[in-house]
Design a protein around this motif. Structure first.
Motif, PDB file in Angstrom:
ATOM      1  N   ALA A  13       0.805  -1.272  -0.252  1.00 22.66           N
ATOM      2  CA  ALA A  13       0.150  -0.091  -0.129  1.00 22.66           C
ATOM      3  C   ALA A  13       1.048   1.186   0.024  1.00 22.66           C
ATOM      4  CB  ALA A  13      -0.761  -0.052   1.258  1.00 22.66           C
ATOM      5  N   LEU A  14       1.858   1.128   0.762  1.00 21.56           N
ATOM      6  CA  LEU A  14       2.991   2.291   1.007  1.00 21.56           C
ATOM      7  C   LEU A  14       3.620   2.713  -0.549  1.00 21.56           C
ATOM      8  CD1 LEU A  14       4.790   4.381   2.219  1.00 21.56           C
ATOM      9  CD2 LEU A  14       6.381   2.578   2.582  1.00 21.56           C
ATOM     10  N   ALA A  15       3.764   1.501  -1.173  1.00 21.79           N
ATOM     11  CA  ALA A  15       4.407   1.684  -2.646  1.00 21.79           C
ATOM     12  C   ALA A  15       3.467   2.321  -3.692  1.00 21.79           C
ATOM     13  CB  ALA A  15       5.114   0.297  -3.112  1.00 21.79           C
ATOM     14  N   VAL A  16       2.078   1.708  -3.466  1.00 20.07           N
ATOM     15  CA  VAL A  16       0.940   2.433  -4.340  1.00 20.07           C
ATOM     16  C   VAL A  16       0.835   3.715  -3.881  1.00 20.07           C
ATOM     17  CG1 VAL A  16      -1.216   2.102  -4.887  1.00 20.07           C
ATOM     18  CG2 VAL A  16       0.039   0.129  -4.656  1.00 20.07           C
ATOM     19  N   ALA A  17       0.919   4.142  -2.662  1.00 21.29           N
ATOM     20  CA  ALA A  17       0.511   5.497  -2.135  1.00 21.29           C
ATOM     21  C   ALA A  17       1.655   6.328  -2.647  1.00 21.29           C
ATOM     22  CB  ALA A  17       0.492   5.450  -0.850  1.00 21.29           C
ATOM     23  N   ILE A  18       2.735   5.910  -2.749  1.00 20.90           N
ATOM     24  CA  ILE A  18       3.797   6.874  -3.225  1.00 20.90           C
ATOM     25  C   ILE A  18       3.909   7.099  -4.926  1.00 20.90           C
ATOM     26  CG2 ILE A  18       6.403   7.022  -3.604  1.00 20.90           C
ATOM     27  CD1 ILE A  18       6.780   5.478  -1.072  1.00 20.90           C
ATOM     28  N   ALA A  19       3.415   6.196  -5.578  1.00 17.89           N
ATOM     29  CA  ALA A  19       2.970   6.393  -6.959  1.00 17.89           C
ATOM     30  C   ALA A  19       1.992   7.171  -7.133  1.00 17.89           C
ATOM     31  CB  ALA A  19       2.702   4.896  -7.577  1.00 17.89           C
ATOM     32  N   GLN A  20       0.902   6.886  -6.193  1.00 17.48           N
ATOM     33  CA  GLN A  20      -0.381   7.690  -6.508  1.00 17.48           C
ATOM     34  C   GLN A  20      -0.231   9.146  -6.050  1.00 17.48           C
ATOM     35  OE1 GLN A  20      -3.686   5.968  -4.226  1.00 17.48           O
ATOM     36  NE2 GLN A  20      -4.854   8.003  -4.474  1.00 17.48           N
ATOM     37  N   MET A  21       0.825   9.601  -5.136  1.00 16.07           N
ATOM     38  CA  MET A  21       1.040  10.760  -4.792  1.00 16.07           C
ATOM     39  C   MET A  21       1.685  11.618  -5.830  1.00 16.07           C
ATOM     40  SD  MET A  21       3.565  11.582  -1.511  1.00 16.07           S
ATOM     41  CE  MET A  21       4.844  10.973  -1.891  1.00 16.07           C
ATOM     42  N   LEU A  22       2.842  10.992  -6.362  1.00 15.09           N
ATOM     43  CA  LEU A  22       3.815  11.654  -7.537  1.00 15.09           C
ATOM     44  C   LEU A  22       3.081  11.777  -8.989  1.00 15.09           C
ATOM     45  CD1 LEU A  22       7.103  10.111  -6.166  1.00 15.09           C
ATOM     46  CD2 LEU A  22       6.007  12.661  -5.825  1.00 15.09           C
ATOM     47  N   ILE A  23       2.574  10.461  -9.543  1.00 10.36           N
ATOM     48  CA  ILE A  23       2.376  10.290 -10.890  1.00 10.36           C
ATOM     49  C   ILE A  23       1.167  11.162 -11.213  1.00 10.36           C
ATOM     50  CG2 ILE A  23       1.876   8.879 -12.815  1.00 10.36           C
ATOM     51  CD1 ILE A  23       3.502   6.772 -11.164  1.00 10.36           C
ATOM     52  N   PRO A  24       0.121  11.255 -10.591  1.00 17.16           N
ATOM     53  CA  PRO A  24      -1.025  12.023 -11.105  1.00 17.16           C
ATOM     54  C   PRO A  24      -0.694  13.348 -10.723  1.00 17.16           C
ATOM     55  CG  PRO A  24      -1.898  10.241  -9.608  1.00 17.16           C
ATOM     56  CD  PRO A  24      -0.478  10.327  -9.466  1.00 17.16           C
ATOM     57  N   LEU A  25       0.059  13.807  -9.771  1.00 15.07           N
ATOM     58  CA  LEU A  25       0.264  15.279  -9.585  1.00 15.07           C
ATOM     59  C   LEU A  25       1.228  15.730 -10.917  1.00 15.07           C
ATOM     60  CD1 LEU A  25      -0.669  16.911  -7.216  1.00 15.07           C
ATOM     61  CD2 LEU A  25       1.732  16.749  -6.186  1.00 15.07           C
ATOM     62  N   ILE A  26       2.262  15.133 -11.509  1.00 13.93           N
ATOM     63  CA  ILE A  26       3.072  15.334 -12.436  1.00 13.93           C
ATOM     64  C   ILE A  26       2.037  15.479 -13.989  1.00 13.93           C
ATOM     65  CG2 ILE A  26       4.937  14.674 -13.669  1.00 13.93           C
ATOM     66  CD1 ILE A  26       6.058  13.710 -11.232  1.00 13.93           C
ATOM     67  N   GLY A  27       1.381  14.412 -13.820  1.00  5.47           N
ATOM     68  CA  GLY A  27       0.370  14.294 -14.862  1.00  5.47           C
ATOM     69  C   GLY A  27      -0.541  15.408 -15.285  1.00  5.47           C
ATOM     70  N   LEU A 126      -6.686  12.940  -5.258  1.00  7.35           N
ATOM     71  CA  LEU A 126      -6.195  11.741  -4.682  1.00  7.35           C
ATOM     72  C   LEU A 126      -4.932  11.730  -4.367  1.00  7.35           C
ATOM     73  CD1 LEU A 126      -8.371   9.480  -7.336  1.00  7.35           C
ATOM     74  CD2 LEU A 126      -8.628   9.565  -4.781  1.00  7.35           C
ATOM     75  N   ALA A 127      -3.849  12.514  -5.241  1.00  6.67           N
ATOM     76  CA  ALA A 127      -2.480  12.546  -4.805  1.00  6.67           C
ATOM     77  C   ALA A 127      -2.468  13.175  -3.483  1.00  6.67           C
ATOM     78  CB  ALA A 127      -1.793  13.447  -6.047  1.00  6.67           C
ATOM     79  N   VAL A 128      -3.228  13.977  -3.039  1.00  9.00           N
ATOM     80  CA  VAL A 128      -2.979  14.564  -1.603  1.00  9.00           C
ATOM     81  C   VAL A 128      -3.462  13.427  -0.862  1.00  9.00           C
ATOM     82  CG1 VAL A 128      -3.913  16.522  -0.168  1.00  9.00           C
ATOM     83  CG2 VAL A 128      -3.220  17.190  -2.541  1.00  9.00           C
ATOM     84  N   GLN A 129      -4.403  12.935  -1.076  1.00  9.94           N
ATOM     85  CA  GLN A 129      -4.981  11.873  -0.071  1.00  9.94           C
ATOM     86  C   GLN A 129      -3.899  10.812   0.040  1.00  9.94           C
ATOM     87  OE1 GLN A 129      -7.689  12.547   1.155  1.00  9.94           O
ATOM     88  NE2 GLN A 129      -8.553  10.406   1.926  1.00  9.94           N
ATOM     89  N   ALA A 130      -3.219  10.304  -1.037  1.00 12.80           N
ATOM     90  CA  ALA A 130      -2.148   9.343  -0.998  1.00 12.80           C
ATOM     91  C   ALA A 130      -0.886   9.902  -0.250  1.00 12.80           C
ATOM     92  CB  ALA A 130      -1.861   9.233  -2.437  1.00 12.80           C
ATOM     93  N   ALA A 131      -0.583  11.221  -0.340  1.00 15.16           N
ATOM     94  CA  ALA A 131       0.562  11.771   0.479  1.00 15.16           C
ATOM     95  C   ALA A 131       0.229  11.719   1.884  1.00 15.16           C
ATOM     96  CB  ALA A 131       0.545  13.257  -0.082  1.00 15.16           C
ATOM     97  N   VAL A 132      -0.789  12.046   2.315  1.00 13.21           N
ATOM     98  CA  VAL A 132      -1.252  11.998   3.611  1.00 13.21           C
ATOM     99  C   VAL A 132      -1.001  10.336   4.076  1.00 13.21           C
ATOM    100  CG1 VAL A 132      -3.016  11.856   5.425  1.00 13.21           C
ATOM    101  CG2 VAL A 132      -2.829  13.980   3.672  1.00 13.21           C
ATOM    102  N   GLY A 133      -1.522   9.582   3.293  1.00 12.21           N
ATOM    103  CA  GLY A 133      -1.501   8.218   3.588  1.00 12.21           C
ATOM    104  C   GLY A 133       0.087   7.720   3.621  1.00 12.21           C
TER     105      GLY A 133
END
Lengths: 663, 177
Positions: A13-27, A126-133
């Protein structure tokens, strides 16, 4: 094997969250649709992993797998199944897992039901949500792993603190967390809006249901906690201004303010920066609550086992999340611009008044809670701030707030007519006067302020009813017309009237019980009689009883009034062997005029028993009123305006509590 | 940037610093009101089976002593007990026990079972003396100088670290003065 899988799922979940935090934000910033599209599946996957981890720990609790340290320390084979399950979140590590479980559930809800959100906004949320996660996963994995093993496994667990073995408390933390975590949605939306540099009515329309759902859950959580304290702690108080209670109350106060300003943004496109700030601060206070409970910074009855390493981590996390978001706010907020203009006397003006009072109230609670810490940090002096401070500062702020609560909804947007509003409130005036007279008659010689308090509460309740009657033009239009209007009235309008009236009930309960409570503390021997508030109480003796995992001394009291039998009341003093502890089970008899409350204490040397008797007028109105408020909130949540363009979304927040309860 | 939008950040920075300092402090370190005051006047009988009772006069014989408040019902007392035994074995300082709100037979059984580190013991059946001492949790340990003055108070079970860093230094200071 199962706990290791659970642990591994958190890592994933941590790995996914890191991806979810970065990729959509850059995208989102580079306009790469395929990167933006990562957010939704990632949020769902994150939820799936955390749900698996949660289920794995739950399984370990259910089968009492004492090779897991967390289970061994907090469970016991003799514990009833309900408390084996709820034992999961009765401790630091497990409660964190519950926290991320809810966080990802909210994230998944946005991903699945947020079809009508602009894709970039959704991706950023979702990226912010993931960052909190990410912060929470790191916290779990680095300092608070709930899946740690112990070898050799102990034969029996330590058991759960018996005070916590109670249905009221079993569901108090999940609702509280649901509230805290729910405000993370408002936070994520606020950050996303700051990044986008745009706040508009559509944004507010999106944020409101999440905030409302979080508010409902938090209200329920606080009410359950207060109710638990009332009947379980054995001294009949229902609110102690304890730092941890305050930690849950502060986000509630600001969340309530947020709920109201979001309406102004939605309807009038005004107060935008203020609303964003409220959203940030509400979640910041939720995080601060977590910090206070777990860091050992303040002394509290609620404190989990404290550990400085954890405290440092949370402080760091708090600095990054809150400091980072406030920095973003400082940079971007001035660019948001302000919308519609309005006169001071208007719906907007009333809502600003509401916000002013709620945030001031929050600030007084904050100062009272943090003052001992500040003083200790600066001057090294130890003080504690008690109820006199809080009651003295908080109550005067609530009076104008409650008085205005009846007026505000009657004012139109932009420009209001205060005289007209008061004119329509003549029934509320009459009701307040009537209640004041009735109070004087029934409680002559009591505190004068109590008369005033009851009148203000009546003013609010009848004011809410008047506002509703105005909307449906009751007695002004033909009944058929009124009926038609009532049918077409938005659910949010019903919700508001109900929630405001619920607040009035809470106030009445608080005023009545704190003004006219009667208390008696005495040693009673079998055969002794006493009386309180017109009830005669005879003590018949004590018998020893055995429960599933405790033994108890049960007192037998017979209650009569003017010779007529009312009730038998049987309070208990329970002794639990693991961990060794005594708890008091008060006997409570709710009556129309209030609760009769008996708690039995230690045996005295002469064969008598310490007995505490209370008569608490209208005390159950406090929780009943809170439930009414939650009901109003839930009805408002079902308003179709929240659903427009998103038919399925409503399920997310509204259904969440039941999902929790069923787990 | 306008000052209004920066203000929340500044306030938060102040809070964060305070919280950071707060982490290094312990809110449970509560100073005793009785520090540097005379011990209350009392005279208590010993735990059954022991010869010497405990009275305020015993704390004024010119020798620094420890008074440890314990009870058989107190779980944390079990935790610090081995350390007290060790302290008694090394004979670093006279150690007296105050059996607080405990049935005398239970205290005696407890000492028989786990070992008796105390030179003198006092049975404070109803907790009167404990209250005069300002006891509000068991265990508590008082360092009393030879003139019957309380010079240090430790709340909660003594850990080896507490002993080395707080209690032994307090004894040394009391002896020096």
């Amino acid at each position: 094997m199962i706990p290791e899988l659970g642990h591994y799922a958190v890592v994933l979940a941590l790995a996914v969250a890191i991806a979810q935090m970065l990729i959509p934000l850059i995208g989102a910033s580079r306009a790469l649709p395929s990167w933006v599209a990562v957010a939704r599946p990632a949020a769902v996957a994150q939820f799936a992993f955390v749900a698996f981890a949660f289920a794995a720990l739950m399984y370990s609790y259910i089968v009492s797998d004492f090779s897991v340290i967390n289970v061994a320390e907090n469970s016991h084979t003799l514990k009833p199944m309900l408390y084996k399950v709820t034992g999961l979140w009765g401790n630091h590590e497990g409660s964190l897992l519950l926290w991320v479980f809810m966080l990802t559930a909210f994230g998944a809800a946005v991903a699945l039901f947020g079809g009508n959100l602009p894709p970039t906004l959704r991706a950023r949320v979702l990226a912010v949500q993931a960052a909190v996660g990410v912060g929470f996963y790191l916290f779990i994995l680095l300092t608070s792993n709930p899946f740690g093993r112990i070898l050799p496994p102990p034969l029996e667990g330590h058991g759960l603190n018996p005070l916590l073995q109670d249905p009221g408390l079993a569901f108090h933390p999940p609702f509280l967390y649901l509230g805290y975590v729910g405000f993370s949605m408002a936070f994520s939306f606020a950050i996303a809006a700051l990044i986008e540099g745009r706040v508009d009515p559509a944004w507010a329309r999106w944020v409101r249901p999440w905030t409302l759902a979080a508010w409902c859950a938090l209200t329920l959580g606080i009410a359950l906690g207060s109710w638990w304290a009332y009947y379980e702690l054995g001294w009949g108080g229902w609110w102690f201004w304890d730092p941890v209670e305050n930690a849950s109350f502060m986000p509630w106060l600001l969340g309530t303010a947020l709920l109201h300003t979001a309406i102004v943004v939605e309807k009038r496109d005004a107060l935008k920066t203020w609303t964003i700030l409220l959203a940030l601060l509400t979640f910041a206070l939720s995080l601060l609550g977590t910090f206070l409970v777990r860091s050992g910074v303040l002394t509290s009855v609620h404190a989990f086992a404290t550990d400085p390493e954890r405290g440092v981590f949370i402080l760091l996390f708090l600095v990054i999340v809150v400091g980072g978001s406030l920095t973003l706010y400082a940079i971007r907020a001035p660019t948001l611009g302000n919308g519609g203009l309005f006169q001071p006397i208007s719906r907007e003006g009333a809502l600003i008044f509401n916000n002013l009072l709620l945030t001031t109230a929050c600030a007084t609670v904050f100062i009272g809670t943090m003052y001992p810490l500040f003083l200790d940090a600066v001057a090294g002096a130890k003080v504690s701030v008690g109820p006199p401070y809080f009651n003295g500062t908080f109550a005067p702020l609530m009076v104008p707030l409650i008085a205005a609560m009846a007026v505000g909804p009657l004012l139109p947007w932009k420009r209001g007519d205060i005289a007209g509003a008061f004119g329509r409130l003549k029934f509320a005036f009459a009701a307040a006067a009537l209640v004041a007279l009735a109070t004087l008659y029934f409680a002559w010689g009591g505190p004068v302020l109590a008369v005033f308090g009851m009148a203000v509460a009546a003013w609010l309740i009848v004011g809410a009813a008047v506002e509703f009657a105005e909307r449906v033009r009751l007695f002004r239009a033909p009944l058929a017309e009124t009926w038609r209007r009532a049918l077409h009235l938005p659910r949010a309008a019903y919700g508001m009237s109900i929630a405001h009236a619920g607040m009035g009930l809470v106030v009445m309960g608080i005023v009545a019980t704190s003004s006219w409570e009667q208390e008696k503390l005495l040693i009673m021997k079998p055969g002794d009689r006493t009386s309180i508030a017109g009830y005669d109480i005879a003590f018949e003796g004590v018998s020893n009883v055995r429960g599933p995992n405790y033994s108890a001394a049960r007192g037998h009291y017979q209650v009569t009034r003017a010779g007529a039998f009312i009730a038998r009341m049987e309070p208990e003093q329970r002794s639990y062997p693991t961990p060794p502890m005594q708890t008091s089970e008060a006997a409570i008899r709710p009556r129309t005029d209030g609760d009769l409350y008996i708690a039995i204490g230690d045996p005295a040397e002469n064969g008598g028993w310490a007995t505490r008797l209370y008569h608490k007028p209208l005390v159950h109105w406090i929780w009943f009123g809170a439930f009414v408020m939650v009901g109003g909130g839930l009805i408002s949540l079902t308003d179709r305006r929240h659903r427009v363009g998103a038919p399925a979304r409503q399920r997310g927040p509204a259904v969440q509590p039941d999902v929790q309860a069923a787990e | 940037m306008r000052w209004r939008t920066v203000l929340p950040l500044v306030l938060f920075a102040v809070l964060a610093v305070a919280l950071g300092v707060g982490l290094t402090l312990n809110p449970r370190d509560i100073p005793s009101a009785l520090i540097d005051k005379q011990v209350p006047d009392f005279a208590l009988p010993p735990v059954p089976g022991k010869a010497l009772g405990l009275a305020s006069a015993d704390l004024k014989n010119g020798e620094v002593a420890l008074v440890n408040v314990f009870a058989s019902w107190c779980v944390a007392c079990r935790a610090e007990h081995p350390l007290l035994m060790e302290l008694a074995r090394r004979r670093t300082v006279p150690l007296h026990g105050l059996a607080y709100k405990d049935a005398p037979a239970d205290s005696a059984r407890w000492l028989a079972e786990w070992g008796d580190p105390y030179e003198r013991t006092g049975v404070d059946r109803v907790g009167r003396v404990g209250i005069d001492f300002g006891v509000y949790g068991v265990p508590e340990t008082f360092v009393v100088d030879g003139q019957g003055r309380i010079v240090f108070k430790h709340i909660g079970p003594i850990t080896p670290r507490d002993l080395e860093s707080k209690i032994l230094p307090a004894i040394a200071t009391a002896r020096g003065s």
